[in-house]
Structure formats: structure tokens, C-alpha cells
Design an enzyme around this catalytic site. Structure first.
Site, PDB file in Angstrom:
ATOM      1  N   ASN A 144       6.694  -3.565 -17.036  1.00 40.79           N
ATOM      2  CA  ASN A 144       5.909  -3.705 -15.902  1.00 40.79           C
ATOM      3  C   ASN A 144       6.823  -4.147 -14.663  1.00 40.79           C
ATOM      4  O   ASN A 144       7.139  -5.473 -14.520  1.00 40.79           O
ATOM      5  CB  ASN A 144       4.790  -4.612 -16.175  1.00 40.79           C
ATOM      6  CG  ASN A 144       3.892  -4.486 -14.804  1.00 40.79           C
ATOM      7  OD1 ASN A 144       4.289  -4.260 -13.700  1.00 40.79           O
ATOM      8  ND2 ASN A 144       2.592  -5.207 -15.128  1.00 40.79           N
ATOM      9  N   ARG A 183       4.740   0.806 -16.536  1.00 42.52           N
ATOM     10  CA  ARG A 183       3.718   0.872 -15.740  1.00 42.52           C
ATOM     11  C   ARG A 183       4.387   1.446 -14.351  1.00 42.52           C
ATOM     12  O   ARG A 183       5.430   0.900 -13.861  1.00 42.52           O
ATOM     13  CB  ARG A 183       3.276  -0.707 -15.494  1.00 42.52           C
ATOM     14  CG  ARG A 183       2.140  -0.734 -14.149  1.00 42.52           C
ATOM     15  CD  ARG A 183       1.585  -2.198 -13.931  1.00 42.52           C
ATOM     16  NE  ARG A 183       0.903  -2.224 -12.898  1.00 42.52           N
ATOM     17  CZ  ARG A 183       0.990  -2.846 -11.907  1.00 42.52           C
ATOM     18  NH1 ARG A 183       2.237  -3.181 -11.482  1.00 42.52           N
ATOM     19  NH2 ARG A 183       0.068  -2.823 -10.854  1.00 42.52           N
ATOM     20  N   HIS A 213      -4.163  -1.228  -9.377  1.00 39.88           N
ATOM     21  CA  HIS A 213      -4.740  -1.863 -10.593  1.00 39.88           C
ATOM     22  C   HIS A 213      -5.418  -1.103 -11.478  1.00 39.88           C
ATOM     23  O   HIS A 213      -6.269  -1.686 -12.262  1.00 39.88           O
ATOM     24  CB  HIS A 213      -5.769  -3.081 -10.012  1.00 39.88           C
ATOM     25  CG  HIS A 213      -5.141  -4.198  -9.238  1.00 39.88           C
ATOM     26  ND1 HIS A 213      -5.688  -4.682  -8.037  1.00 39.88           N
ATOM     27  CD2 HIS A 213      -3.875  -4.613  -9.381  1.00 39.88           C
ATOM     28  CE1 HIS A 213      -4.726  -5.648  -7.583  1.00 39.88           C
ATOM     29  NE2 HIS A 213      -3.572  -5.797  -8.554  1.00 39.88           N
ATOM     30  N   ARG A 236      -0.622 -10.791   1.095  1.00 37.42           N
ATOM     31  CA  ARG A 236      -1.051  -9.449   1.685  1.00 37.42           C
ATOM     32  C   ARG A 236      -2.347  -9.789   2.702  1.00 37.42           C
ATOM     33  O   ARG A 236      -3.177 -10.449   1.818  1.00 37.42           O
ATOM     34  CB  ARG A 236      -0.950  -8.281   0.847  1.00 37.42           C
ATOM     35  CG  ARG A 236       0.140  -8.000   0.271  1.00 37.42           C
ATOM     36  CD  ARG A 236       0.262  -6.872  -0.740  1.00 37.42           C
ATOM     37  NE  ARG A 236       0.214  -7.446  -2.120  1.00 37.42           N
ATOM     38  CZ  ARG A 236      -0.096  -7.018  -3.112  1.00 37.42           C
ATOM     39  NH1 ARG A 236      -0.391  -5.710  -3.390  1.00 37.42           N
ATOM     40  NH2 ARG A 236       0.351  -7.394  -4.546  1.00 37.42           N
ATOM     41  N   GLU A 250      -3.473  -5.659 -19.458  1.00 42.44           N
ATOM     42  CA  GLU A 250      -2.555  -4.331 -18.923  1.00 42.44           C
ATOM     43  C   GLU A 250      -1.667  -3.845 -19.956  1.00 42.44           C
ATOM     44  O   GLU A 250      -1.367  -2.666 -19.995  1.00 42.44           O
ATOM     45  CB  GLU A 250      -1.854  -4.546 -17.471  1.00 42.44           C
ATOM     46  CG  GLU A 250      -2.951  -4.893 -16.444  1.00 42.44           C
ATOM     47  CD  GLU A 250      -2.611  -5.011 -15.159  1.00 42.44           C
ATOM     48  OE1 GLU A 250      -1.890  -6.391 -14.939  1.00 42.44           O
ATOM     49  OE2 GLU A 250      -2.470  -4.255 -14.256  1.00 42.44           O
TER      50      GLU A 250
END
Ligand code: AMP
Length: 384
Positions: free
Chosen positions: A8, A88, A176, A236, A372
Site C-alpha cells: 500500500n 492498493r 477509502h 487536508r 485494509e
């Protein structure tokens, strides 16, 4: 038994996990970890049966970081075959709506999506290239962060700008998706009534988004074309009037590179607090700006819960996940505070204890740690 590796790659990190490939059930985890701060003071963090270790390394780019990971995994992989590698991939564009085996054509298509996620997609591509060189016989599988949201209705997928941009791919993709896939699977297995109902999943970490889910399908999500929209994040901003960008470009004389840096690296909790993006530090601070940053983070989540509830036509449950959602009882309580009108109330003791069931109102509330890497490993196993 052969092995499954998951990778990832983020802008300055690569997370990895190594699994045993079993014939039935979920593949058991052998070791997981990450290289972080690639390009600066890189270090390797390893989590295995011996506990957690941190090792300072030299890695000026993603290729060197991957080499450090493979070196670390040498003892585990010795004499065994890495049968599959799961990657990913941040952006699947309008066309990738499920995991795919990486062929030359697919890799080219993934590469061509780089303008949609310029800070992340190129690193995903270089991780694929590195893994292809290292494990030429292994099956490489791409798992897309946007895919979970692919079936959203047009009204939650489009922006109100000239239609040709929608056709050209300017859409609310959402992100996500691996985390939401995992949570949907957990809901189906453990809370089937909720799974079939109207649920908001709040993935609250350094990156943060929420997904309105019905029957394991994404109906709407707070992130959009890029991973900048929606909730306030570590660095962000979340929701922002595009007029602000025009103002910065036209009146402040900022270049698009400067605006991009501000939006991805200098905004959110870090920008508002003028201190840090680390929620743990902010929660312990008594500084007014730190407190205001946390209050803004919470207030944006509350507003978006209202918005997603409207998209769902009501609300049956909310799931908290991600580093903040899983670990901070204080933030969960702050979100629920004042939301009794929507049916969200928390059992204080259960919330402090970390759940999984923490709700005491008409809307169920759960804490479910996300995974994940397991979603990636499963996708590889299914295709082997
Ligand atoms: P993630 O990106 O999912 O790894 O989440 C990272 C964020 O989770 C950081 O802002 C951390 O400060 C935050 N976090 C982790 N543990 C806690 C905790 N116990 N309380 C509050 N925030 C936490």
C-alpha cells in the site's frame, strides 16, 4: 504453503503485510509494517509475533523502501513462494469497479489515471513495477480505493458543471474503498440487520471520509473527485468553496503547485492549529488554536452526518473506524454531542471501553477496527 504480500504505497510511505496462503478461510497474517518518511528520515516499522520494532533505514525513493521491506521479509519468505501480490491503487477511474489481475494493458490503464491522483497513483505504479521485477511469477492484483463507490447514483456522482466534464471523468469518485469493503463485510457477518439498513461509516484517520451505505453499497460519500473534499483531515481541508482557490490563484499570486501543497500538506488540523496533524497531541493540548482545530474537525463530521442521512433517507447506525474513530472515545463523544435529534446517543462507559457496541439511542453506534490489508489479501486469494 505459499505466501501473499500486500503493498500500500502512499506519498511518503509503503505499508506491507505478509500472509500465509491457506486453502480455506482468511489467510493468517505473518507480519505487517511500513516504511515511513521515505525521502527524509526513513524508518521501517515492523509488527510481528515479537512485537513492534522501529529501524532507521536509508530510503530516498519507493524502490529503495521496497528493497528494505523485502530484506526485512527475507527470513519469512526464504524457501517459500510469493504466489500473489496485492496492490492498493488509489484511483480506478470510471472503469475499474472491482479488483483486477494486473496485465500489461491494465497497468497502462492504471498509469493513465495518474492525473486524477498525481500524488499517489505514480507511487502505486512504481510499487507494481518493483513487485513485477522482484516476483515475476507471482500474480499481481490491483485493488482500487474508488471501486467501492462505483455504483453510486448519478446525483451523488456528478458535479453541477457542464456535462462534458462528467463524461470526461470529472466525478465524485470517493475513496477509502478498501476500508469500507472490510466494514461492510463485518456488518454483514455480525450485524445483518444494520447491514441491510441505512448506515454511515466514519473512517476517521489522518485521511478521513464517511460513506452512506445500504446493503453494503455506497450511496454517497464525503470525498469526491480528489481525496481533498468532505471532512477536515490531518493536513487536508475538506469541503472548500472553489471560489477560495480562484482567489488564491488570482489575488494572492499563488501558483497551482503552491495551492496543491497547501491543500494536501498544510491545511486541515495542522493548518488550523498551526501545530500538528496528530490528533493525540491536539486532544492533550490546552492551546486555543488546537482546541478550535479539534472543534472544527468534529463540527464538519456532524454536518456531513446530516447530509449523508438525507441521502440515505434516515439513519439506523453509525460505525467509527480509522486511527481516530477506533481509538478516541473523546472524539466519538464530541461527534455524538448534540446529535440526539438524529437518534445518536452514546453509552459513556461502552464508548470509553472502545465498543464494539457504543450506542444507546435509536441510532446504533459501533466501533469496528478496519483492516485494509486483509481486503487486499482476500482479493488476491480469490484470484489465485
Ligand atoms: P490513521 O491515518 O488511520 O493511522 O490515523 C492516524 C490518526 O489517528 C492520527 O491523527 C493519530 O493521532 C490518531 N490517533 C491514534 N490513536 C489515537 C488515540 N488514542 N486518540 C486520539 N487519536 C488517535
Amino acid at each position: 504453503m505459499s505466501l501473499i504480500l500486500t503493498l500500500n504505497a502512499g506519498s511518503s510511505s509503503i505499508k506491507f503485510a505478509l500472509y500465509e496462503k491457506t486453502l480455506k478461510g482468511d489467510p493468517p497474517l505473518i507480519v505487517r509494517g511500513k516504511v515511513e518518511r521515505i525521502g527524509t528520515a526513513a524508518r521501517l516499522v515492523v509488527n510481528d509475533s515479537d512485537g513492534k520494532r522501529m529501524i532507521d533505514i536509508s530510503a530516498s525513493n519507493h524502490r529503495e523502501a521496497l528493497n528494505a521491506i523485502l530484506e526485512e521479509l527475507k527470513d519469512d519468505t526464504k524457501g517459500r513462494t510469493v504466489a500473489g501480490v496485492g496492490h492498493r491503487i488509489v484511483h480506478g477511474g470510471p472503469d475499474f469497479s472491482a479488483p483486477v489481475r494486473i496485465s500489461e494493458a491494465n497497468l497502462e490503464a492504471i498509469r493513465a489515471l495518474s492525473p486524477l491522483a498525481p500524488l499517489h497513483q505514480p507511487h502505486n505504479v512504481s510499487a507494481i513495477e518493483a513487485a513485477l521485477a522482484e516476483f515475476p511469477k507471482a500474480m499481481q492484483v490491483g485493488i482500487f480505493g474508488t471501486a467501492f463507490h462505483a455504483g453510486k447514483p448519478f446525483t451523488q456522482d456528478a458535479y453541477g458543471i457542464p456535462r462534458r466534464y462528467y463524461e470526461a471523468g470529472v466525478r465524485r469518485y470517493g475513496f477509502h474503498g478498501l476500508s469500507y469493503t472490510y466494514i461492510a463485510e463485518r456488518l454483514e457477518a455480525r450485524y445483518p440487520a444494520l447491514y441491510s439498513g441505512r448506515v454511515i461509516v466514519a473512517h476517521l484517520g489522518n485521511g478521513a471520509s464517511m460513506c452512506a451505505m445500504k446493503g453494503g453499497q455506497s450511496i454517497a460519500t464525503t470525498m469526491g473527485f480528489s481525496a481533498l473534499d468532505g471532512l477536515c483531515m490531518g493536513t487536508r481541508p475538506g469541503q472548500l468553496d472553489p471560489g477560495v482557490l480562484l482567489y488564491l490563484l488570482d489575488n494572492e499570486g499563488m501558483t497551482s503547485a503552491e495551492v496543491s501543497k497547501m491543500l494536501y500538506k498544510e491545511s486541515g488540523l495542522k493548518g488550523l492549529s498551526e501545530n500538528t496533524n496528530d490528533m493525540r497531541v491536539l486532544l492533550e493540548s490546552s492551546d486555543v488554536k488546537d482546541k478550535e482545530a479539534v472543534a472544527y474537525f468534529t463540527a464538519r463530521i456532524q454536518r456531513e452526518i446530516g447530509s449523508l442521512t438525507a441521502a440515505l433517507g434516515g439513519l439506523d447506525g453509525i460505525v467509527f473506524t480509522g486511527g481516530i474513530g477506533e481509538n478516541s472515545a473523546e472524539i466519538r463523544a464530541g461527534i455524538a454531542n448534540g446529535m440526539g435529534w438524529i437518534g445518536l446517543e452514546l453509552n459513556e462507559a461502552a464508548n470509553e471501553a472502545g465498543g464494539p457496541v457504543i450506542g444507546s439511542g435509536a441510532v446504533q453506534a459501533l466501533v469496528i477496527p478496519t483492516n485494509e490489508e486483509l481486503v487486499m489479501a482476500r482479493a488476491v486469494v480469490e484470484r489465485l
